[in-house]
Design a protein around this motif. Structure first.
Motif, PDB file in Angstrom:
ATOM      1  N   ALA A   1       0.862  -1.366   0.056  1.00  0.00           N
ATOM      2  CA  ALA A   1       0.138   0.019  -0.025  1.00  0.00           C
ATOM      3  C   ALA A   1       0.920   1.215  -0.117  1.00  0.00           C
ATOM      4  CB  ALA A   1      -0.934   0.207   1.307  1.00  0.00           C
ATOM      5  N   ALA A   2       1.691   1.183   0.790  1.00  0.00           N
ATOM      6  CA  ALA A   2       2.990   2.556   0.806  1.00  0.00           C
ATOM      7  C   ALA A   2       3.636   2.687  -0.669  1.00  0.00           C
ATOM      8  CB  ALA A   2       3.984   2.260   2.270  1.00  0.00           C
ATOM      9  N   ALA A   3       3.974   1.648  -1.167  1.00  0.00           N
ATOM     10  CA  ALA A   3       4.631   1.427  -2.442  1.00  0.00           C
ATOM     11  C   ALA A   3       3.564   2.132  -3.426  1.00  0.00           C
ATOM     12  CB  ALA A   3       5.055   0.292  -3.053  1.00  0.00           C
ATOM     13  N   TYR A   4       2.248   1.693  -3.563  1.00  0.00           N
ATOM     14  CA  TYR A   4       1.559   2.363  -4.319  1.00  0.00           C
ATOM     15  C   TYR A   4       1.192   3.764  -4.102  1.00  0.00           C
ATOM     16  CZ  TYR A   4      -3.177   1.611  -6.890  1.00  0.00           C
ATOM     17  OH  TYR A   4      -4.325   2.038  -7.901  1.00  0.00           O
ATOM     18  N   ARG A   5       0.857   4.006  -2.897  1.00  0.00           N
ATOM     19  CA  ARG A   5       0.856   5.558  -2.676  1.00  0.00           C
ATOM     20  C   ARG A   5       1.831   6.221  -2.726  1.00  0.00           C
ATOM     21  NH1 ARG A   5       1.823   8.062   3.294  1.00  0.00           N
ATOM     22  NH2 ARG A   5       1.089  10.160   3.001  1.00  0.00           N
ATOM     23  N   GLY A   6       3.095   5.924  -2.646  1.00  0.00           N
ATOM     24  CA  GLY A   6       4.258   6.477  -3.255  1.00  0.00           C
ATOM     25  C   GLY A   6       4.428   6.759  -4.572  1.00  0.00           C
TER      26      GLY A   6
END
Length: 189
Positions: A87-92
């Protein structure tokens, strides 16, 4: 007409990606791209079929980059840790490339490269969700829910849509914690 020396498809794609991330998809015109590259507009057609085709290539490439970011984040992780990392990679990715990401949400069912890249993102998410012991049907529901939640949050954030005086990163963590709790509960049914 021969292609201009030093100008190739990769340079055209890189310049187009820069314009899209800076100015949005609407900012990508043949004139803007030619100006960015210091060439006359007709010269670009040695390296692209059309503006629409260029956008399709950029969308497929962006989805591939997103899938690679997500896969890298998930590697060596499982369960809630994998969920948070993906999720953090997607958001990033959305925050780093808002224009390119915006191109990815257009439906292109006949574009093979786009479909293949899209399939890769789904594979990463489904692999992460395996840790929650969901049925196949529930895993699809969970993948759609996760995408919707992260897409919505990151898209709003990239557009400056969170003006309340609380830390946006905390809100994102809260969202993913809620998703994790919900997925844990769904896996027990």
């Amino acid at each position: 007409m021969a292609p201009r020396a030093g100008l190739d498809k990769e340079k055209v794609l890189a310049a187009a990606a820069e314009i899209v991330d800076r100015d949005g998809a609407g900012g990508l015109t043949v004139g803007a791209l030619a100006a960015q590259l210091g060439v006359r507009p007709p010269s670009l057609y040695n390296h692209m079929e059309s503006l629409e085709q260029l956008q399709q290539v950029l969308a497929a490439r962006a989805l591939g980059e997103l899938a690679a970011c997500m896969r890298g984040a998930a590697t060596g992780r499982a369960g809630a840790e994998a969920l948070r990392a993906v999720a953090a990679a997607y958001r990033g990715y959305v925050l780093a490339h808002p224009g390119l990401y915006g191109l990815t949400v257009r439906v292109r069912p006949l574009d093979e490269a786009y479909v293949a890249a899209s399939d890769e993102t789904v594979k990463v998410v489904l692999a992460v969700l395996r840790g929650y012991q969901l049925s196949e049907k529930d895993a699809v529901h969970a993948a759609r829910s996760l995408r919707s939640a992260v897409h919505g949050f990151a898209s709003l954030e990239a557009a400056g849509g969170f003006g309340m005086p609380f830390d946006v990163a905390e809100s994102f963590d809260w969202l993913i914690n809620v998703m994790d709790q919900g997925l844990r509960g769904a896996g027990r049914e």
